[in-house]
Design a protein around this motif. Sequence first.
Motif, PDB file in Angstrom:
ATOM      1  N   VAL A 167       0.343  -1.257   0.223  1.00 28.48           N
ATOM      2  CA  VAL A 167       0.012   0.112  -0.098  1.00 28.48           C
ATOM      3  C   VAL A 167       1.404   0.731  -0.286  1.00 28.48           C
ATOM      4  N   CYS A 168       0.920   2.035  -0.831  1.00 23.48           N
ATOM      5  CA  CYS A 168       1.374   3.539  -1.166  1.00 23.48           C
ATOM      6  C   CYS A 168       1.340   4.028  -0.023  1.00 23.48           C
ATOM      7  N   VAL A 169       1.985   4.630   1.306  1.00 23.18           N
ATOM      8  CA  VAL A 169       1.869   5.401   1.947  1.00 23.18           C
ATOM      9  C   VAL A 169       2.173   7.453   1.977  1.00 23.18           C
ATOM     10  N   TYR A 170       3.036   7.264   0.817  1.00 18.34           N
ATOM     11  CA  TYR A 170       3.782   8.849   0.131  1.00 18.34           C
ATOM     12  C   TYR A 170       4.312   8.486  -1.552  1.00 18.34           C
ATOM     13  N   GLY A 171       3.389   9.605  -1.859  1.00 18.84           N
ATOM     14  CA  GLY A 171       4.107   9.695  -3.300  1.00 18.84           C
ATOM     15  C   GLY A 171       3.148   8.976  -4.567  1.00 18.84           C
ATOM     16  N   GLU A 172       3.818   9.068  -5.408  1.00 23.79           N
ATOM     17  CA  GLU A 172       3.099   8.346  -6.246  1.00 23.79           C
ATOM     18  C   GLU A 172       3.527   7.480  -6.499  1.00 23.79           C
ATOM     19  N   SER A 173       3.173   5.889  -6.879  1.00 18.70           N
ATOM     20  CA  SER A 173       2.571   4.548  -6.377  1.00 18.70           C
ATOM     21  C   SER A 173       3.035   4.403  -7.613  1.00 18.70           C
ATOM     22  N   LEU A 174       4.487   3.443  -7.524  1.00 20.13           N
ATOM     23  CA  LEU A 174       4.721   2.978  -8.827  1.00 20.13           C
ATOM     24  C   LEU A 174       4.213   1.650  -9.440  1.00 20.13           C
ATOM     25  N   GLY A 175       3.516   1.206  -8.733  1.00 13.58           N
ATOM     26  CA  GLY A 175       2.206  -0.014  -8.835  1.00 13.58           C
ATOM     27  C   GLY A 175       1.281   0.140  -9.567  1.00 13.58           C
ATOM     28  N   ASP A 176       1.628   1.773 -10.046  1.00 14.25           N
ATOM     29  CA  ASP A 176       0.115   1.922 -11.004  1.00 14.25           C
ATOM     30  C   ASP A 176       0.541   1.854 -12.724  1.00 14.25           C
ATOM     31  N   CYS A 177       2.347   1.568 -12.694  1.00 18.02           N
ATOM     32  CA  CYS A 177       3.323   1.766 -13.929  1.00 18.02           C
ATOM     33  C   CYS A 177       2.944   0.394 -14.347  1.00 18.02           C
ATOM     34  N   PHE A 178       2.557  -0.796 -13.452  1.00 20.56           N
ATOM     35  CA  PHE A 178       2.285  -1.971 -14.770  1.00 20.56           C
ATOM     36  C   PHE A 178       0.651  -2.748 -14.588  1.00 20.56           C
ATOM     37  N   GLY A 179       0.500  -3.425 -15.487  1.00 23.25           N
ATOM     38  CA  GLY A 179      -0.483  -3.864 -15.973  1.00 23.25           C
ATOM     39  C   GLY A 179      -1.451  -4.801 -14.849  1.00 23.25           C
ATOM     40  N   ASP A 180      -1.972  -5.254 -14.941  1.00 24.52           N
ATOM     41  CA  ASP A 180      -3.184  -6.721 -14.292  1.00 24.52           C
ATOM     42  C   ASP A 180      -2.113  -7.508 -14.488  1.00 24.52           C
ATOM     43  N   TYR A 181      -2.435  -8.418 -13.387  1.00 23.96           N
ATOM     44  CA  TYR A 181      -1.484  -9.330 -13.148  1.00 23.96           C
ATOM     45  C   TYR A 181      -2.474 -11.061 -13.204  1.00 23.96           C
ATOM     46  N   VAL A 182      -2.024 -12.116 -14.248  1.00 20.53           N
ATOM     47  CA  VAL A 182      -2.950 -12.778 -13.388  1.00 20.53           C
ATOM     48  C   VAL A 182      -2.211 -13.740 -13.211  1.00 20.53           C
ATOM     49  N   PRO A 183      -2.925 -15.092 -12.190  1.00 25.43           N
ATOM     50  CA  PRO A 183      -1.940 -16.441 -11.925  1.00 25.43           C
ATOM     51  C   PRO A 183      -0.800 -16.530 -12.878  1.00 25.43           C
ATOM     52  N   SER A 184       0.448 -17.108 -12.281  1.00 24.20           N
ATOM     53  CA  SER A 184       0.985 -17.769 -13.474  1.00 24.20           C
ATOM     54  C   SER A 184       2.641 -18.388 -12.626  1.00 24.20           C
ATOM     55  N   TRP A 185       3.314 -18.886 -13.242  1.00 20.32           N
ATOM     56  CA  TRP A 185       4.068 -19.991 -12.825  1.00 20.32           C
ATOM     57  C   TRP A 185       5.397 -18.828 -12.497  1.00 20.32           C
ATOM     58  N   GLU A 186       5.410 -17.832 -13.861  1.00 17.97           N
ATOM     59  CA  GLU A 186       6.395 -16.729 -13.781  1.00 17.97           C
ATOM     60  C   GLU A 186       6.742 -15.913 -12.853  1.00 17.97           C
ATOM     61  N   ILE A 187       5.187 -15.852 -11.281  1.00 17.80           N
ATOM     62  CA  ILE A 187       5.142 -14.739 -10.434  1.00 17.80           C
ATOM     63  C   ILE A 187       5.685 -15.986  -9.551  1.00 17.80           C
ATOM     64  N   ALA A 188       5.612 -16.993  -9.417  1.00 18.24           N
ATOM     65  CA  ALA A 188       4.961 -18.325  -7.870  1.00 18.24           C
ATOM     66  C   ALA A 188       6.648 -18.688  -8.582  1.00 18.24           C
ATOM     67  N   LYS A 189       7.896 -18.662  -9.471  1.00 24.96           N
ATOM     68  CA  LYS A 189       8.850 -19.086  -9.343  1.00 24.96           C
ATOM     69  C   LYS A 189      10.396 -18.381  -9.036  1.00 24.96           C
ATOM     70  N   HIS A 190       9.640 -16.763  -9.879  1.00 25.81           N
ATOM     71  CA  HIS A 190      10.558 -15.637  -9.165  1.00 25.81           C
ATOM     72  C   HIS A 190      10.015 -15.427  -7.986  1.00 25.81           C
ATOM     73  N   TRP A 191       9.654 -15.919  -6.919  1.00 34.93           N
ATOM     74  CA  TRP A 191       9.293 -15.717  -5.759  1.00 34.93           C
ATOM     75  C   TRP A 191       9.316 -16.389  -4.769  1.00 34.93           C
ATOM     76  N   ASN A 192       9.506 -17.722  -5.360  1.00 28.09           N
ATOM     77  CA  ASN A 192      10.138 -18.569  -4.330  1.00 28.09           C
ATOM     78  C   ASN A 192      10.728 -19.499  -4.803  1.00 28.09           C
ATOM     79  N   MET A 193      11.896 -20.065  -5.861  1.00 32.64           N
ATOM     80  CA  MET A 193      12.455 -20.354  -6.362  1.00 32.64           C
ATOM     81  C   MET A 193      13.835 -20.459  -6.055  1.00 32.64           C
ATOM     82  N   ASP A 194      13.773 -19.763  -4.867  1.00 33.75           N
ATOM     83  CA  ASP A 194      15.116 -19.114  -3.916  1.00 33.75           C
ATOM     84  C   ASP A 194      15.213 -19.714  -1.950  1.00 33.75           C
TER      85      ASP A 194
END
Length: 255
Positions: free
Chosen positions: A119-146
């Motif tokens: 949650v952005c609490v100050y400034g312009e949220s950079l999260g708005d630069c990115f479109g909608d995400y859908v569930p994918s293996w790409e997301i899963a492995k980027h966050w937990n392959m380690d």
Amino acid sequence: MSLSVINPKQPFQPEFEPLIREVLACLKGGLGANLHSVYVYGSVARKSAIAGKSNLDLVVVTKSSFENNRATILNTIKWRAQQGHPQVQGVSIRTALVSEVANLDSIFTWGFMLKHCCVCVYGESLGDCFGDYVPSWEIAKHWNMDVEGWISVYRSKISQASSVKEQVAAQIVIAKKLLRASYSLVMYRDKRWFDDPVECGEVFLKYHPEKQLEIERLGILLAGRAIPKRSVLGLMDGFGSWLVKQYQKTEFRIG
């Protein structure tokens, strides 16, 4: 189906609002015009924090590096929290540059985190630069392959812990990681995203009910109970090794 985002209009729990305001004042005073935006993530962002047990987790994005006063600013924030805000265990701060975040290479890392976990609490949220995400293996492995690396590091920390407090703190961190990694393993099938470790474990069991005992034991570690080291290490070795193999199999199958 797009993944949900945390409602930025839902107020934070009142116990944590004073600390957030104090941290923002410290960051604005210390960084001035170099400060781009600040984000809260974790249980405080989800409004599920437990007073006296949860951390305040932050992402601080700056326009340029601030290595000359970085340690002073971050240590001051952590010290003030420790001295005047017993409702949190501590303050965890991750930093990044605008150029690192607003980058195509950061779609599955910073982009996903700021869009769906913060949650952005100050400034312009950079999260708005990115479109909608859908569930994918790409997301899963980027966050937990380690996960294999995490198991190795925290196995050593727990083995070498010289006090119950130190051991329990390490147990909680690795339990969160293993529970989240468990759900990420099935996310591409479940088509949702959960950040809360308890929810992650519950949904994971719908696909792997044979792991009920292991998930229950991770829940015990997450709760902060002091457990004999050999039992903790046994769980990490057994369930952790299984999890690592499943990631390797899924990556081989999906690519």
